[in-house]
Design an enzyme around this catalytic site. Structure first.
Site, short mmCIF file in Angstrom:
data_model
loop_
_atom_site.label_atom_id
_atom_site.label_comp_id
_atom_site.label_asym_id
_atom_site.label_seq_id
_atom_site.Cartn_x
_atom_site.Cartn_y
_atom_site.Cartn_z
N ILE A 176 0.84 -1.21 0.00
CA ILE A 176 0.00 0.00 0.00
C ILE A 176 0.87 1.25 0.00
CG2 ILE A 176 -1.81 1.28 1.20
CD1 ILE A 176 -2.80 -1.42 2.34
N THR A 204 -4.21 5.67 7.28
CA THR A 204 -5.18 4.69 6.77
C THR A 204 -4.69 3.27 7.09
OG1 THR A 204 -4.08 4.74 4.61
CG2 THR A 204 -6.02 6.15 4.85
N ARG A 251 -3.45 1.51 10.77
CA ARG A 251 -4.05 1.01 11.99
C ARG A 251 -4.01 2.09 13.06
NH1 ARG A 251 -6.20 -2.39 9.61
NH2 ARG A 251 -6.20 -4.64 9.93
N GLU A 260 -12.41 0.86 17.63
CA GLU A 260 -13.38 1.02 16.53
C GLU A 260 -14.64 0.22 16.85
OE1 GLU A 260 -11.44 0.02 12.85
OE2 GLU A 260 -9.93 1.57 13.11
N HIS A 272 -13.01 3.74 9.04
CA HIS A 272 -12.26 2.57 8.55
C HIS A 272 -12.86 2.03 7.25
CE1 HIS A 272 -9.44 -0.93 9.89
NE2 HIS A 272 -9.48 -0.81 8.56
C1 GLV Z 1 -8.22 -3.60 6.63
O1 GLV Z 1 -7.95 -2.73 7.37
C2 GLV Z 1 -7.43 -4.79 6.49
O2 GLV Z 1 -6.35 -4.87 7.09
O3 GLV Z 1 -7.86 -5.69 5.79
#
Ligand code: GLV
Length: 330
Positions: free
Chosen positions: A150, A231, A233, A262, A284
């Site tokens: 990512i 985005t 954790r 959460e 999230h």
């Molecule tokens: C989403 O946050 C994941 O880790 O799949």
């Protein structure tokens, strides 16, 4: 009929895929550990598809050896791989299914910040026509902290797409870089990456080692005009320290998709991030797109099917050592 227990949120997200698998019965269950374990025991189930909540204890006693905990998603910080392996439980995730979605959400937050979309929307709702001066991102600097799939996607999008100056911080693979992203400089130190950054975007996993990675000290390295984007954790940020920093105006703002608890509950009652200006909050949803949800459902299901057929080598196994345990009969 094979029963697959699915935590409620993931059941809802994957339903379109699950209904196309008539040879299995999918049973929604609470994501809370005690209730999830009870649902598994009641159904005598061996297969569980689950979200990213924390599972520390009873879950690993509820499943027999050879059973599967299949993450519907990538981050697997909620699963205790040590306990699962000791109990002979195969754990999987769905690599590669959500990278674009999370990277795109990161870029959406970046542009919402730079073009001040939220305050202008709020003003227009109040009947106020107030043109806020935007900021072109071309030429500004983003520090991307974490060079997994990512982080690398965000680095590529912001460099090639927007012409931003990108410092990709790769601490884990220091000195062993195996990739090249045009226009992106790879640095090994967090401090060097964030030094003169306008945006700092977090892409490290929620491991124990990364708990409060952004503590007071690291947060204090951000410049007064920089924005934090997270985005990845919530656990990687000390939310109380972040609140204090924002309340003092020591950074420009934060765009957060993930939180320590959460659904969001403030880490301290008087440090509620929702009360601050210049904080953008989403619940999230980085990976919550139609395409990513479909891919996650299909991949989680495939992991279950591979286990049922004994094709362990074709699974996205997070704890391959479990196979030795199973062979030696535990
Ligand atoms: C989403 O946050 C994941 O880790 O799949």
């Amino acid at each position: 009929m094979t029963v697959v227990i699915v935590t409620e949120a993931e059941y809802k997200k994957g339903q379109a895929t699950f209904v196309n698998t008539p040879e299995m019965t999918f049973v929604p269950a609470s994501n809370e550990e005690t209730f999830l374990a009870a649902a598994i025991r009641e159904a005598n189930a061996r297969y569980v598809i689950l979200g990213h909540a924390q599972y520390n204890d009873d879950l690993y006693r509820a499943l027999p050896p050879g059973s599967v905990l299949a993450r519907f998603g990538v981050g697997h910080d909620g699963i205790d791989k040590g306990k699962a392996t000791a109990a002979g439980i195969l754990c999987t995730n769905t690599p590669g299914t959500l990278d674009d979605s999370v990277a795109e959400h990161t870029v959406a937050l970046l542009l919402a910040i730079s073009r001040k979309l939220l305050p202008m929307t709020a003003a227009m709702r109040r009947g106020i026509w107030d043109q806020e001066l935007g900021q072109e991102v071309r030429g500004s600097k983003i520090a991307v902290i974490g060079a997994g799939p990512i982080g690398r996607r965000v680095a590529a999008m912001t460099s090639a797409g927007f012409g931003m100056r990108v410092a990709l911080c790769d601490r884990a693979r220091a000195g062993k870089k195996t990739y090249e992203i045009p226009g992106v400089s790879v640095v090994e130190s967090y401090e060097e990456a964030v030094a003169d950054a306008d945006f700092v975007s977090m892409h490290i996993p929620g491991t124990k080692e990364n708990l409060h990675f952004l503590d007071c000290e690291r947060l204090s390295k951000l410049r007064a005009n920089s924005w934090l984007i997270n985005t990845s954790r919530g656990s990687i940020v000390d939310e109380v320290a972040l609140y204090d920093l924002l309340a003092r105006g020591s950074i420009a703002g934060a765009a957060l998709d993930v939180f320590t608890v959460e659904p969001y509950v403030p880490s301290a009652p008087d440090k509620d991030l929702r009360t601050l200006d210049d904080v953008i909050l989403t619940p999230h949803v980085g990976s919550y797109t139609a395409a990513a949800v479909r891919r996650m459902a299909e991949r989680a299901l495939r992991n279950v099917q591979m286990a049922m057929e004994g094709r362990y080598g074709e699974m996205d196994l997070l704890n391959p050592g479990v196979l030795e345990h199973l062979k030696s009969g535990l």
